[in-house]
Structure formats: structure tokens, C-alpha cells
Design a protein around this motif. Structure first.
Motif, PDB file in Angstrom:
ATOM      1  N   LEU A 117       0.729  -1.224  -0.356  1.00  0.00           N
ATOM      2  CA  LEU A 117       0.166   0.222  -0.156  1.00  0.00           C
ATOM      3  C   LEU A 117       0.840   1.067  -0.257  1.00  0.00           C
ATOM      4  O   LEU A 117       0.614   2.746  -0.751  1.00  0.00           O
ATOM      5  N   GLU A 118       2.255   0.982   0.216  1.00  0.00           N
ATOM      6  CA  GLU A 118       3.291   2.467   0.329  1.00  0.00           C
ATOM      7  C   GLU A 118       3.227   2.599  -1.223  1.00  0.00           C
ATOM      8  O   GLU A 118       3.801   4.142  -1.390  1.00  0.00           O
ATOM      9  N   ASP A 119       3.096   1.955  -1.950  1.00  0.00           N
ATOM     10  CA  ASP A 119       2.984   1.982  -3.185  1.00  0.00           C
ATOM     11  C   ASP A 119       2.178   3.219  -3.923  1.00  0.00           C
ATOM     12  O   ASP A 119       2.240   3.639  -5.018  1.00  0.00           O
ATOM     13  N   PHE A 120       1.232   3.596  -3.117  1.00  0.00           N
ATOM     14  CA  PHE A 120       0.068   4.337  -3.663  1.00  0.00           C
ATOM     15  C   PHE A 120       0.109   6.043  -4.285  1.00  0.00           C
ATOM     16  O   PHE A 120       1.360   6.061  -2.524  1.00  0.00           O
ATOM     17  N   SER A 121       0.756   6.124  -5.071  1.00  0.00           N
ATOM     18  CA  SER A 121       1.260   7.556  -5.361  1.00  0.00           C
ATOM     19  C   SER A 121      -0.103   8.587  -4.177  1.00  0.00           C
ATOM     20  O   SER A 121      -0.905   8.520  -3.935  1.00  0.00           O
ATOM     21  N   ARG A 122       0.648  10.155  -4.126  1.00  0.00           N
ATOM     22  CA  ARG A 122      -0.116  11.276  -3.707  1.00  0.00           C
ATOM     23  C   ARG A 122      -1.126  11.933  -4.164  1.00  0.00           C
ATOM     24  O   ARG A 122      -1.683  11.892  -3.506  1.00  0.00           O
ATOM     25  N   ARG A 123      -0.681  11.546  -5.702  1.00  0.00           N
ATOM     26  CA  ARG A 123      -1.641  12.078  -7.037  1.00  0.00           C
ATOM     27  C   ARG A 123      -2.606  11.295  -6.753  1.00  0.00           C
ATOM     28  O   ARG A 123      -4.014  11.961  -6.624  1.00  0.00           O
ATOM     29  N   ALA A 124      -2.470  10.334  -6.668  1.00  0.00           N
ATOM     30  CA  ALA A 124      -3.621   9.265  -6.498  1.00  0.00           C
ATOM     31  C   ALA A 124      -4.187   9.663  -5.954  1.00  0.00           C
ATOM     32  O   ALA A 124      -5.093   8.807  -6.043  1.00  0.00           O
ATOM     33  N   GLU A 125      -3.557   8.999  -4.647  1.00  0.00           N
ATOM     34  CA  GLU A 125      -4.594   9.639  -3.264  1.00  0.00           C
ATOM     35  C   GLU A 125      -5.328  10.827  -3.418  1.00  0.00           C
ATOM     36  O   GLU A 125      -6.532  10.674  -3.276  1.00  0.00           O
ATOM     37  N   LYS A 126      -4.870  11.524  -3.629  1.00  0.00           N
ATOM     38  CA  LYS A 126      -5.367  12.834  -4.405  1.00  0.00           C
ATOM     39  C   LYS A 126      -7.222  12.991  -4.618  1.00  0.00           C
ATOM     40  O   LYS A 126      -7.849  13.723  -4.706  1.00  0.00           O
ATOM     41  N   THR A 127      -6.700  12.592  -5.949  1.00  0.00           N
ATOM     42  CA  THR A 127      -7.094  11.999  -6.876  1.00  0.00           C
ATOM     43  C   THR A 127      -8.624  11.801  -6.421  1.00  0.00           C
ATOM     44  O   THR A 127      -9.894  11.779  -7.025  1.00  0.00           O
ATOM     45  N   LEU A 128      -8.122  10.550  -6.071  1.00  0.00           N
ATOM     46  CA  LEU A 128      -9.382   9.999  -5.243  1.00  0.00           C
ATOM     47  C   LEU A 128     -10.694  10.698  -4.876  1.00  0.00           C
ATOM     48  O   LEU A 128     -11.164  10.262  -4.396  1.00  0.00           O
ATOM     49  N   ARG A 129      -9.962  11.422  -3.559  1.00  0.00           N
ATOM     50  CA  ARG A 129     -10.310  11.674  -2.674  1.00  0.00           C
ATOM     51  C   ARG A 129     -11.724  13.618  -3.847  1.00  0.00           C
ATOM     52  O   ARG A 129     -12.020  13.277  -2.482  1.00  0.00           O
ATOM     53  N   GLU A 130     -10.650  13.475  -4.236  1.00  0.00           N
ATOM     54  CA  GLU A 130     -11.940  14.678  -4.586  1.00  0.00           C
ATOM     55  C   GLU A 130     -12.829  14.769  -6.324  1.00  0.00           C
ATOM     56  O   GLU A 130     -13.314  15.675  -7.056  1.00  0.00           O
ATOM     57  N   VAL A 131     -12.278  13.636  -6.642  1.00  0.00           N
ATOM     58  CA  VAL A 131     -13.316  12.907  -8.138  1.00  0.00           C
ATOM     59  C   VAL A 131     -14.994  13.058  -7.136  1.00  0.00           C
ATOM     60  O   VAL A 131     -14.967  12.488  -6.046  1.00  0.00           O
ATOM     61  N   ASP A 132     -15.501  13.026  -8.359  1.00  0.00           N
ATOM     62  CA  ASP A 132     -17.323  13.314  -7.745  1.00  0.00           C
ATOM     63  C   ASP A 132     -17.608  11.735  -7.996  1.00  0.00           C
ATOM     64  O   ASP A 132     -18.515  11.257  -6.867  1.00  0.00           O
ATOM     65  N   TYR A 133     -16.747  10.946  -8.300  1.00  0.00           N
ATOM     66  CA  TYR A 133     -17.664   9.679  -8.510  1.00  0.00           C
ATOM     67  C   TYR A 133     -16.181   8.723  -9.030  1.00  0.00           C
ATOM     68  O   TYR A 133     -15.282   9.616  -9.674  1.00  0.00           O
ATOM     69  N   ILE A 134     -15.541   7.457  -8.151  1.00  0.00           N
ATOM     70  CA  ILE A 134     -14.683   6.634  -8.577  1.00  0.00           C
ATOM     71  C   ILE A 134     -15.607   4.883  -9.364  1.00  0.00           C
ATOM     72  O   ILE A 134     -16.664   4.548  -8.945  1.00  0.00           O
ATOM     73  N   PHE A 147      -7.179   4.954   3.144  1.00  0.00           N
ATOM     74  CA  PHE A 147      -6.757   5.257   3.390  1.00  0.00           C
ATOM     75  C   PHE A 147      -7.550   6.825   3.631  1.00  0.00           C
ATOM     76  O   PHE A 147      -7.325   8.373   3.986  1.00  0.00           O
ATOM     77  N   GLY A 148      -8.815   6.322   4.369  1.00  0.00           N
ATOM     78  CA  GLY A 148      -9.794   7.576   4.733  1.00  0.00           C
ATOM     79  C   GLY A 148     -10.716   8.269   3.912  1.00  0.00           C
ATOM     80  O   GLY A 148     -10.667   9.373   3.597  1.00  0.00           O
ATOM     81  N   ILE A 149     -10.644   8.369   2.181  1.00  0.00           N
ATOM     82  CA  ILE A 149     -11.227   8.268   1.194  1.00  0.00           C
ATOM     83  C   ILE A 149     -12.727   7.811   1.147  1.00  0.00           C
ATOM     84  O   ILE A 149     -13.832   7.104   1.176  1.00  0.00           O
ATOM     85  N   GLU A 150     -13.965   8.893   1.150  1.00  0.00           N
ATOM     86  CA  GLU A 150     -14.923   8.558   1.158  1.00  0.00           C
ATOM     87  C   GLU A 150     -15.640   8.919  -0.831  1.00  0.00           C
ATOM     88  O   GLU A 150     -15.268   9.535  -1.332  1.00  0.00           O
ATOM     89  N   ALA A 151     -16.523   7.795  -1.448  1.00  0.00           N
ATOM     90  CA  ALA A 151     -15.875   8.615  -2.464  1.00  0.00           C
ATOM     91  C   ALA A 151     -17.764   7.546  -2.594  1.00  0.00           C
ATOM     92  O   ALA A 151     -18.510   6.798  -2.119  1.00  0.00           O
ATOM     93  N   LYS A 152     -18.229   8.063  -4.159  1.00  0.00           N
ATOM     94  CA  LYS A 152     -19.600   8.016  -4.770  1.00  0.00           C
ATOM     95  C   LYS A 152     -19.170   6.503  -6.104  1.00  0.00           C
ATOM     96  O   LYS A 152     -18.641   6.774  -6.175  1.00  0.00           O
ATOM     97  N   LEU A 153     -19.337   5.584  -5.206  1.00  0.00           N
ATOM     98  CA  LEU A 153     -18.719   3.873  -6.073  1.00  0.00           C
ATOM     99  C   LEU A 153     -19.442   4.062  -7.385  1.00  0.00           C
ATOM    100  O   LEU A 153     -20.931   3.210  -6.163  1.00  0.00           O
TER     101      LEU A 153
END
Length: 286
Positions: A23-40, A55-61
Motif C-alpha cells: 500500500l505504500e506504493d499508492f502515490s500522493r497524486r493518486a490518493e488526492k485524485t480519488l479524494r477529489e473526484v465526484d465518482y469512482i 486511506f480514509g477516502i469517502e467516494a461515490k462508487l
């Protein structure tokens, strides 16, 4: 911050790579993107939900997989045209690399919508760069067929392939696949098997197909996990084989009809008779 394109208010589809093990291979940019998009859009929402929870990310899946991808293309296009941003993820690694996503990306590109990669983990590249095999040219075959006959036919077609050949294989078929490699190539291919890349039991096995099978027989644990199989061929290159075939045909055609010359050349070179027959016709036409 995830942003809309500058020329309109339409959204973007982000192709987001996720870890293949560590899980440490998860990039900061990838994490930030998943936090900010409207849907995954996820291959398996249950699997992705575990990653997001970590990673404590809430998203519409919503799900996109092999069986609904074409049907979901219009839905994703509509979201983007409404100004929504969407991230596409697979269960692990880079989406579209032997995972769903091709039809959606192709559909969106045809509609003039924006698709942006967020690079990261990819088992193919991770394994290849650590294999010790040539990396200047490589051919990726994805997952090979489940049936032995189809596998052997595919392996046989690689005999003139330049560079290293890479394919994915599962724990359930790895022994049979390597057995088929041995039947097609004998000891004329150098193999490296990357097992469980980036995970706790990451292992690289090197040798001929026969040597790899012996390793499996000695330790069945070496057959557990997901595999990246890499082959480097030690036989003559495609150009060298073609030149040798032409040389032999030239000699045989002095005394034999085309069909007989091709048949004899096939026995001498191991090339397919039809291929040599066509070559002989072209040589005579010249």
C-alpha cells in the motif's frame, strides 16, 4: 486539485493506478485524485472500498467490469459532459492493462472528452525491470489461453518475436503453462517468473522451462500466487532465421519444384511449410 479542462466545464476521466500489493506504493497524486473526484468507477467496488477505507477516502462508487463496460460508457460520458470528474480504478495496478477500461476510454476519446492518466503500479513493468532480461524491446501478451492446445499455438507464434515476451498467469495454471513452454521451446528460452510482485512473498525464479518445473516439483509453494512470466529467446533472431531459410531454399530450388523445396526446407529449418512455400514463390517471382 482535480480541475476541469480550460476550454469548457466538462469533466475528466482519470485513469488511476492503485497498489498491486504494498500500500505504500499508492502515490500522493493518486490518493488526492480519488479524494477529489465526484465518482469512482471500480472493477470490484468491495475491493476498492477496502482501499478507500484504509486511506480514509469517502467516494461515490459504481462498478465497471468486463460484462457491463460497453453499457456504462454512455453513463460515464454523460457524467463528464455534466461537469463531473470520474476516476477509473481496477482491483490492482494500472487499469486497462489486462483489466477493464478499453471500451470506455475509446468511447470517450471518440466523443472528444478528456482522459488523463495518473501513473503508478503496474505488475508488467515492475517485474520486467527487475528480471534481468532485455528491456529495450518487449511484447506483452496479457493472459494466455486456458487450454493447452491454444497456449501451445500461441507460444509457437512467438518464435519470431523480437525482444522479451511477457504474460500473466494464475496459480491454478502456472505449472501447465510452463510445461507447454517447455514443449514448444525446449531449452531455447530463458525464463524469469515474478511471483507476488511487491507483496510479502515476492519471488523471482530464473532458468529454462525445464529448470523452472524442477523448482516447482521441489517446492510446491513456488506455484502459489499471481505470476508475471517473461521469456527471452536464445534462438536465432527472426531476420537471421529468414536469411537462413532463403539460403536453403535457394539451393533446393535449383533441383526441386517449389512444393518439394518448401517441404524439405521445413524439415531442415523447423519453419512452417506454408510460410516457406510463399517465400519460395516470391523468390522465383523475383
Amino acid at each position: 486539485m482535480v480541475a476541469h479542462s480550460s476550454d469548457d466545464v466538462r469533466g475528466t476521466l482519470y485513469i488511476v493506478a492503485t497498489p498491486i500489493g504494498n500500500l505504500e506504493d499508492f502515490s500522493r497524486r493518486a490518493e488526492k485524485t480519488l479524494r477529489e473526484v465526484d465518482y469512482i468507477a471500480a472493477e470490484d467496488t468491495r475491493h476498492t472500498r477496502r482501499l478507500l477505507n484504509h486511506f480514509g477516502i469517502e467516494a461515490k462508487l459504481f462498478s465497471i467490469h468486463d460484462h457491463n463496460e460497453k453499457d456504462k460508457s454512455e453513463y460515464v460520458a454523460t457524467l463528464l459532459e455534466e461537469g463531473k470528474n470520474v476516476a477509473l480504478v481496477s482491483d490492482a495496478g494500472t487499469p486497462l492493462i489486462s483489466d477493464p477500461g478499453y471500451h470506455i476510454v475509446s468511447f470517450l476519446r471518440a466523443r472528444g472528452l478528456t482522459v488523463t492518466p495518473v501513473p503508478g503500479s503496474c505488475a508488467l513493468i515492475a517485474a520486467l525491470c527487475a528480471s534481468g532480461l532485455p528491456t529495450d524491446q518487449f511484447f506483452f501478451a496479457g493472459f494466455v489461453p486456458a487450454k493447452s492446445k491454444a497456449r501451445c499455438d500461441l507460444f509457437d507464434s512467438w518464435k519470431t518475436q523480437a525482444g522479451t515476451v511477457v504474460f500473466y498467469e494464475s496459480t491454478h495454471r502456472i505449472y501447465d503453462s510452463i510445461k507447454d513452454v517447455a514443449s514448444v521451446y525446449g531449452d531455447d528460452a530463458q525464463l524469469v517468473l515474478a511471483r507476488e510482485v511487491s507483496k510479502t512473498f515476492e519471488t523471482f525464479l530464473s532458468g529454462t522451462a525445464t529448470e523452472i518445473l524442477a523448482m516447482f516439483d521441489a517446492d510446491a509453494n513456488q506455484m502459489r500466487g499471481e505470476f508475471v512470466v517473461m521469456l527471452s529467446f536464445t534462438q536465432e533472431s527472426g531476420d537471421e532465421k529468414e536469411l537462413e531459410a532463403m539460403r536453403i531454399l535457394t539451393i533446393l530450388l535449383e533441383d526441386l519444384p517449389v512444393k518439394q523445396a518448401a517441404s524439405m526446407a521445413a524439415k531442415l529449418t523447423g519453419e512452417k511449410k506454408n510460410y516457406l512455400y510463399k517465400m519460395a514463390l516470391e523468390m522465383q517471382a523475383d
